[in-house]
Structures are given as C-alpha cells and as structure tokens.
Motif scaffolding. Structure first.
Motif, PDB file in Angstrom:
ATOM      1  N   CYS A   1       1.749   0.323 -10.395  1.00 31.07           N
ATOM      2  CA  CYS A   1       1.310   0.384  -8.625  1.00 31.07           C
ATOM      3  C   CYS A   1       2.066  -0.996  -8.445  1.00 31.07           C
ATOM      4  O   CYS A   1       1.863  -1.129  -6.468  1.00 31.07           O
ATOM      5  N   MET A   2       2.672  -1.957  -8.652  1.00 36.22           N
ATOM      6  CA  MET A   2       2.998  -2.695  -7.897  1.00 36.22           C
ATOM      7  C   MET A   2       4.905  -2.774  -8.222  1.00 36.22           C
ATOM      8  O   MET A   2       5.567  -3.867  -7.535  1.00 36.22           O
ATOM      9  N   LYS A   3       5.369  -1.571  -8.872  1.00 37.15           N
ATOM     10  CA  LYS A   3       6.302  -1.236  -8.009  1.00 37.15           C
ATOM     11  C   LYS A   3       7.370  -1.309  -7.265  1.00 37.15           C
ATOM     12  O   LYS A   3       6.597  -0.535  -6.184  1.00 37.15           O
ATOM     13  N   PRO A   4       8.590  -1.325  -6.740  1.00 35.83           N
ATOM     14  CA  PRO A   4       8.717  -1.290  -5.030  1.00 35.83           C
ATOM     15  C   PRO A   4       8.035   0.084  -4.549  1.00 35.83           C
ATOM     16  O   PRO A   4       7.636   0.026  -3.188  1.00 35.83           O
ATOM     17  N   GLN A   5       9.012   1.094  -4.852  1.00 38.51           N
ATOM     18  CA  GLN A   5       8.284   2.333  -4.155  1.00 38.51           C
ATOM     19  C   GLN A   5       6.626   2.518  -3.528  1.00 38.51           C
ATOM     20  O   GLN A   5       6.359   2.519  -2.832  1.00 38.51           O
ATOM     21  N   PRO A   6       6.087   2.432  -5.168  1.00 34.01           N
ATOM     22  CA  PRO A   6       4.611   2.396  -4.794  1.00 34.01           C
ATOM     23  C   PRO A   6       3.674   1.634  -3.271  1.00 34.01           C
ATOM     24  O   PRO A   6       3.243   1.727  -2.791  1.00 34.01           O
ATOM     25  N   ILE A   7       4.166   0.059  -3.596  1.00 36.67           N
ATOM     26  CA  ILE A   7       3.833  -0.526  -2.939  1.00 36.67           C
ATOM     27  C   ILE A   7       4.765  -1.107  -1.730  1.00 36.67           C
ATOM     28  O   ILE A   7       3.355  -2.018  -0.628  1.00 36.67           O
ATOM     29  N   HIS A   8       5.397  -0.967  -1.761  1.00 36.59           N
ATOM     30  CA  HIS A   8       6.304  -0.329  -0.312  1.00 36.59           C
ATOM     31  C   HIS A   8       6.984  -0.005   0.114  1.00 36.59           C
ATOM     32  O   HIS A   8       8.663   0.394  -0.401  1.00 36.59           O
ATOM     33  N   PRO A   9       6.280   1.440   0.299  1.00 41.59           N
ATOM     34  CA  PRO A   9       7.227   2.799   0.257  1.00 41.59           C
ATOM     35  C   PRO A   9       7.926   3.242   2.309  1.00 41.59           C
ATOM     36  O   PRO A   9       9.036   4.092   1.348  1.00 41.59           O
ATOM     37  N   GLU A  10       7.930   1.893   3.256  1.00 40.80           N
ATOM     38  CA  GLU A  10       8.409   2.062   3.678  1.00 40.80           C
ATOM     39  C   GLU A  10       8.656   0.815   4.587  1.00 40.80           C
ATOM     40  O   GLU A  10       7.757  -0.170   4.621  1.00 40.80           O
ATOM     41  N   GLU A  11       9.874   0.620   5.509  1.00 40.90           N
ATOM     42  CA  GLU A  11       9.775  -0.694   5.688  1.00 40.90           C
ATOM     43  C   GLU A  11       8.556  -0.916   6.358  1.00 40.90           C
ATOM     44  O   GLU A  11       7.828  -0.091   7.689  1.00 40.90           O
ATOM     45  N   ASN A  12       8.091  -2.446   6.447  1.00 38.85           N
ATOM     46  CA  ASN A  12       7.277  -2.594   7.414  1.00 38.85           C
ATOM     47  C   ASN A  12       5.419  -1.754   6.433  1.00 38.85           C
ATOM     48  O   ASN A  12       4.722  -2.503   7.502  1.00 38.85           O
ATOM     49  N   ARG A  13       5.938  -1.271   6.056  1.00 40.88           N
ATOM     50  CA  ARG A  13       4.298  -0.984   5.356  1.00 40.88           C
ATOM     51  C   ARG A  13       4.285  -1.047   4.491  1.00 40.88           C
ATOM     52  O   ARG A  13       4.817  -0.930   3.269  1.00 40.88           O
ATOM     53  N   TYR A  14       2.898  -1.664   3.681  1.00 38.63           N
ATOM     54  CA  TYR A  14       2.728  -2.108   2.212  1.00 38.63           C
ATOM     55  C   TYR A  14       1.326  -1.078   1.999  1.00 38.63           C
ATOM     56  O   TYR A  14       0.405  -0.660   2.766  1.00 38.63           O
ATOM     57  N   ASN A  15       1.139  -0.531   0.581  1.00 38.05           N
ATOM     58  CA  ASN A  15       0.196   0.055   0.453  1.00 38.05           C
ATOM     59  C   ASN A  15      -0.850  -1.447  -1.185  1.00 38.05           C
ATOM     60  O   ASN A  15      -0.455  -1.485  -1.715  1.00 38.05           O
ATOM     61  N   TRP A  16      -1.339  -1.512  -0.281  1.00 42.33           N
ATOM     62  CA  TRP A  16      -2.388  -2.806  -1.605  1.00 42.33           C
ATOM     63  C   TRP A  16      -3.311  -2.424  -2.382  1.00 42.33           C
ATOM     64  O   TRP A  16      -3.217  -2.777  -2.771  1.00 42.33           O
ATOM     65  N   ASP A  17      -4.205  -1.360  -1.815  1.00 40.61           N
ATOM     66  CA  ASP A  17      -4.906  -1.228  -2.515  1.00 40.61           C
ATOM     67  C   ASP A  17      -5.663  -0.690  -3.761  1.00 40.61           C
ATOM     68  O   ASP A  17      -5.962  -1.564  -4.449  1.00 40.61           O
ATOM     69  N   ASP A  18      -4.439   0.070  -4.748  1.00 42.33           N
ATOM     70  CA  ASP A  18      -4.341  -0.255  -6.353  1.00 42.33           C
ATOM     71  C   ASP A  18      -4.033  -1.221  -6.345  1.00 42.33           C
ATOM     72  O   ASP A  18      -4.933  -2.148  -7.610  1.00 42.33           O
ATOM     73  N   ALA A  19      -3.256  -2.379  -6.366  1.00 42.59           N
ATOM     74  CA  ALA A  19      -2.711  -3.254  -6.664  1.00 42.59           C
ATOM     75  C   ALA A  19      -3.542  -4.514  -6.401  1.00 42.59           C
ATOM     76  O   ALA A  19      -3.913  -5.249  -7.480  1.00 42.59           O
TER      77      ALA A  19
END
Length: 371
Positions: free
Chosen positions: A68-86
């Motif tokens: 969940c903290m690898k680049p793709q899962p946590i930052h899939p698109e420029e300026n968009r982050y997925n923080w929930d799992d981390a």
C-alpha cells in the motif's frame, strides 16, 4: 447440546487461549537482539481475518506494508494520492506498539508510467523527474513524519552483476537519482532512518556495488542507516557462507543490516532472483508437494531456517531487524512466483495460521544465544 458438553468445550477454548498467551513469541525472544517483523496486507490491518490480525499484533515487534505504500498504489496519478490503506497501516502499528517501516519510496516497478513521461508520452527532462521525485517523497514522508521508524528509500537499483538497473530513473537521471531520493527523504523527516533495499545481496558483484553506493552516499553527506537484504531464499541458495560474506562486507562499510523480506521456498525453482516480472510455465515437477511435504524435505527446510536464523543472531550487533515476507503459507506471494498456481510453504505459519514447530526451535535458539 448438553450443558456438560458446552462446559467442556468452553473450558477447552479457554485452556487453548491461555496456552497461546503463555507461549513465548519470536518478538519476545529476540528483544534486545533485533526486531522481528512481518509484512502485512490491508485485509489483515482491517480485521477482515481477525485471527491473522491478532497473530500479527501478538507475534511481531515490527511491521512493513506489502504494497500500500509503493509508488503506484499510494500515488497513482499526478497530484492524486490514496492515503486510506497507508493511514490504517501506520495506525495499526502504533496501536500495537510495533516499529513501522515505510516501503518503498522509489522503485522501478509498481510505479505509474505518468511519473516518467510528459503530456505527449515522451520522457520528461531530468529536472522534471527530479521535481516529481521530490514532490512524491516529501509528501509521503512528510505525512508520516515522526511516526515511521525508517524508510526503504530506493528499492532494487542494481542487477545481479553489479551494474545499475537500466530503469527510467537511471535513463533520465543516471545513478544520482539514488542520492536525490535519500536527500529528499532526510529533508522530509530528519529523524527517520533511511535504507537501501535489494534482493540477492548475497551475490558478490551486487554486494560490492551496494557497498560502493553506501560509500558514495556517505561521501555526498547523505544519511543511510542500513542496507536491506530481502533474503528471498531457496533450499540450496544462497549458501550460509555467501550470506555471511555479504554481512561482513556491509558491516565493514559502516552500515547496519536489515533482513527485510525473508522466506525460504521449499519448491524447485527455475529462477533464483526476486524480479517480479519473471514468469515461467507451470509443471507438476515444479509443484511436487500439493498433497503433503515428505518428512525428510520438511526437516531439511527446518534446518535451513535454523541455520539462517543462527547467522542473524551471530550478527545481532549489526542486524537491526528480521522481517518475514508474509504471515502464512496461505497468503505468501511465492504461491504465484515465479510460477503461478503452485503450493509453497516458505514462512513460519501454516495455511491454518498455526505456528510451525520450527518457530519454537527458533525461540529456544534466540533465548540461549550468547556470543
């Protein structure tokens, strides 16, 4: 059901629970020597399987996220982050008073293609890539500042022959991308430990290249606390001697050692690495233990685990953490790598989340060990 039977069953459950609580854990047995950790997934953190959640909380003193903290899962698109799992992962470690490792900031795999290209799909300039690295690292590390013990800053930058991997990072920025990553991570959290992480560190050419990297980073004024040896092992490789030789080289280079992704595959394999792009065709010959493991093979695996664990104890002055890559045989990544659909048995808990007998032997070894 008769009341006598209900009482008997209840008593058995309570007795089992008390016995489990009374058992020493590897985390307790290795206290004062090194942390003993495990890689976890979101389902385990979220309590989807309460048994696994409880085991992770009770049996281990450190955790690292599988994905969940690898680049793709946590930052899939420029300026968009997925923080929930981390966020949930970090909170889980804090709740259970476990050391938390961030994995990983820069990796050529599991990273969005957008990171390296412009709007027309062409490679970005060195300046743009450097800025994207800075933005990603400062944002991710900054969010968890003071809550993460240490970060795997760069993952798998070398080939086994000691040459730099020809990744997009390397193509655009050269080897300096590693230095920039360490600089940016330190700026974002000056108190966090910083690590370089790779597989097949026991290979002499790769180990020598990593030692040279450590020297270069230190000469450039970068913080680097430890080198992570993933330690994805097989029944015959690496040899104990090769593993110890790598430990000596890293110790002499002035860094500590982390065993970051330990497992020992019991199956035959066409491949000794851990490049997740590797893939081979299924055959029954490569999946020989679907029904059961012969006792003679199981004993060899047990000895292999104990031999390696003994080596970790021998170097406990520089080995800071030993992390198993996955809780149980049921969820191990090696059921699908490098051949999909196999049945492997590479970690310390079986498919029913029961401790394997070798764990008790490891606990005894750790408690008795003295230099």
């Amino acid at each position: 059901m008769k009341i006598e039977h209900i009482i008997a069953v209840t008593a058995l459950v309570l007795l089992t629970s008390l016995q489990t609580k009374a058992q020493k854990t590897l985390a307790e047995a290795t206290k004062g020597k090194f942390l003993f950790g495990v890689a976890v997934n979101p389902q385990q953190v979220n309590g989807v399987n309460p048994v696994e959640t409880e085991l992770i909380a009770k049996e281990f003193s450190a955790i690292v996220p599988e994905n969940c903290m690898k680049p793709q899962p946590i930052h899939p698109e420029e300026n968009r982050y997925n923080w929930d799992d981390a966020d949930k992962f970090v909170a889980f470690g804090e709740k259970n008073k476990q050391a938390v490792t961030g994995h990983c900031l820069m990796w050529h795999s599991q990273i969005g293609r957008w990171f390296f290209v412009d709007a027309e799909g062409k490679d970005v300039s060195p300046e743009v890539l450097k800025e994207r690295m800075h933005q990603h690292i400062s944002t991710v590390v900054g969010r968890y500042k003071g809550r993460i013990k240490g970060w795997d800053v760069v993952n798998e930058a070398f080939e086994d022959n000691g040459t730099y991997r020809n990744s997009k990072f390397y193509q655009i920025l050269g080897k300096d991308f590693i230095k920039y990553a360490f600089q940016f991570a330190h700026e974002a959290d000056p108190d966090a430990e910083l690590y370089y992480n790779d597989y097949n560190v026991e290979t002499p050419a790769k180990c020598d290249a990593i030692v040279e990297l450590v020297k270069e980073l230190k000469a450039a004024g970068c913080r680097i606390d430890a080198v992570g040896s993933q330690a994805h092992m097989h029944m015959n490789s690496p040899t104990l001697e090769a593993a110890e030789a790598s430990f000596k080289k890293l110790k002499d280079a002035g860094v500590h050692i982390l065993i970051t992704e330990w497992d020992i595959s019991i199956l035959p394999s066409p491949y000794d690495g851990a490049n997740i792009a590797a893939n081979f065709k299924y055959s029954k010959e490569m999946d020989p233990y679907r029904e059961a493991i012969p006792d003679s093979i199981q004993q060899k695996w047990n000895k292999r685990m104990l031999d390696m664990f003994g080596l970790f104890l021998k170097y406990d002055d520089v080995v800071d953490r030993v992390t198993v890559w996955g809780l149980s045989d049921n969820t191990t990544w090696l059921n699908n790598f490098p051949i999909r659909g196999r049945k492997d048995y590479p970690v310390l808990f079986d498919r029913n989340n029961q401790r394997k007998p070798v764990v008790d032997e490891m606990i005894k070894m750790a408690k008795k060990y003295k230099k």
